[in-house]
Design an enzyme around this catalytic site. Structure first.
Site, short mmCIF file in Angstrom:
data_model
loop_
_atom_site.label_atom_id
_atom_site.label_comp_id
_atom_site.label_asym_id
_atom_site.label_seq_id
_atom_site.Cartn_x
_atom_site.Cartn_y
_atom_site.Cartn_z
N ASP A 1 0.81 -1.22 0.00
CA ASP A 1 0.00 0.00 0.00
C ASP A 1 0.84 1.27 0.00
O ASP A 1 1.94 1.29 0.56
CB ASP A 1 -0.90 -0.02 1.25
CG ASP A 1 -2.07 0.94 1.13
OD1 ASP A 1 -2.33 1.44 0.01
OD2 ASP A 1 -2.73 1.18 2.15
N ASN B 1 -10.60 -3.10 -6.51
CA ASN B 1 -9.78 -2.14 -7.24
C ASN B 1 -10.34 -1.78 -8.63
O ASN B 1 -9.91 -0.79 -9.23
CB ASN B 1 -8.33 -2.63 -7.38
CG ASN B 1 -7.55 -2.53 -6.09
OD1 ASN B 1 -6.60 -3.29 -5.87
ND2 ASN B 1 -7.90 -1.61 -5.20
C1 FPP Z 1 -2.19 0.01 -3.27
O1 FPP Z 1 -1.69 1.31 -3.22
C2 FPP Z 1 -1.57 -0.70 -4.39
C3 FPP Z 1 -2.24 -1.28 -5.42
C4 FPP Z 1 -3.72 -1.28 -5.53
C5 FPP Z 1 -1.52 -1.92 -6.53
C6 FPP Z 1 -0.34 -2.76 -6.13
C7 FPP Z 1 0.37 -3.14 -7.34
C8 FPP Z 1 1.69 -3.10 -7.51
C9 FPP Z 1 2.66 -2.76 -6.44
C10 FPP Z 1 2.21 -3.46 -8.86
C11 FPP Z 1 3.12 -4.61 -8.83
C12 FPP Z 1 2.52 -5.92 -8.97
C13 FPP Z 1 2.92 -6.82 -9.87
C14 FPP Z 1 2.39 -8.19 -9.79
C15 FPP Z 1 3.81 -6.49 -10.99
P1 FPP Z 1 -2.67 2.53 -3.47
O2 FPP Z 1 -2.73 2.81 -4.92
O3 FPP Z 1 -4.00 2.25 -2.83
O4 FPP Z 1 -1.93 3.70 -2.73
P2 FPP Z 1 -2.61 4.92 -1.96
O5 FPP Z 1 -3.34 4.34 -0.77
O6 FPP Z 1 -1.44 5.74 -1.55
O7 FPP Z 1 -3.51 5.62 -2.92
#
Ligand code: FPP
Length: 248
Positions: free
Chosen positions: A27, A75
């Site tokens: 996250d 998501n």
């Molecule tokens: C949450 O952070 C993260 C995600 C929904 C996506 C996670 C995906 C990756 C790290 C890509 C790598 C994966 C692979 C398999 C290549 P957020 O976007 O909710 O962050 P925020 O809370 O700061 O908005």
């Protein structure tokens, strides 16, 4: 020292009993990008680099299973541009994994309902699993279109169908049977679940499997900045926990 319920103990050089299975809620990508005045996908791209580094490190130190939360069933609600960027990133990662990671001793599995993904992505997932099926090192579960509640609904539907077909009886349902109908069937439950970025939620991640997991929330770090030192710190915190599994 953190106890394990069963007899499978991985002891490292520092005499720590390592978690056998680590889960990570990756996250903070969006906030990482925002802090740098970059578009959110830039945070996911950086987060993907961190993921590669941490997965390799976990395998090198002897972790048996690593489950990362890459895309949840919720998501899809994100703006189309962000979902598209994530799909592109998954495709790039899988193409790279197929091309470059043949030497890596990691078995990759995908957990979640893959049916909504493009045919191309589904094929890459299948090939990645097939190519790494015989690896003897760490099992890497990539949770994509995963939700703990959806996973339980799928399991319950399968069990109900088998009862209807007379293959099993409702009396035979027990905790072990339910575990065997989940995507993680046959794997140990997560010992340690790490969530960086200051959010204190489980967010539908490994709901059934995490009944006795130790959570380490690391507020001061966003996933793209997460280092192997942060991972070691989380393992050290885990090692100091007194796990009682409901006993005394
Ligand atoms: C949450 O952070 C993260 C995600 C929904 C996506 C996670 C995906 C990756 C790290 C890509 C790598 C994966 C692979 C398999 C290549 P957020 O976007 O909710 O962050 P925020 O809370 O700061 O908005």
């Amino acid at each position: 020292m953190a106890k394990k319920k069963d007899s499978t103990l991985i002891v490292d050089r520092a005499n720590r009993i390592l978690p056998e299975h680590i889960g990570i809620i990756m996250d903070g990508n969006g906030r990482w990008a925002k802090k740098r005045l970059l578009p959110r996908p830039a945070g996911h791209r950086e987060g993907a680099q961190t993921f590669r580094k941490i997965a390799r490190y976990c395998n090198n130190i002897g972790i048996k299973v690593l489950t990362v939360y890459a895309f949840s069933t919720e998501n899809w609600k994100r703006p189309a541009s962000e979902v598209d960027a994530l799909m592109k990133l998954f495709k790039e990662y899988l193409q790279e994994a197929l091309r470059d990671f043949r030497e890596e001793n990691i078995r990759t599995r995908f957990v979640g309902d893959r049916s909504p993904f493009s045919a191309e992505l589904q094929e890459l997932m299948r090939e990645t699993e097939e190519l790494s099926a015989d690896k003897t090192g760490m099992t890497l579960n990539i949770a994509m279109n995963y939700g703990g509640r959806a996973e339980l609904c799928t399991a319950i539907k399968q069990i109900a169908a088998e009862i209807k077909d007379g293959k099993i009886t409702s009396e035979s349902i027990d905790e072990k049977m339910i575990s065997d109908y989940l995507y993680t069937a046959g794997q140990p439950d997560p010992d340690l679940i790490i969530r960086p970025s200051g959010e204190y939620r489980t967010s539908n991640f490994l709901l059934w499997q995490s009944a006795y997991s130790e959570y380490v929330f690391m507020d001061e770090i966003l996933w793209p900045d997460f280092t192997t030192e942060n991972l070691e710190e989380a393992i050290d915190i885990y090692c100091m926990r007194n796990r009682r599994f409901g006993g005394v």
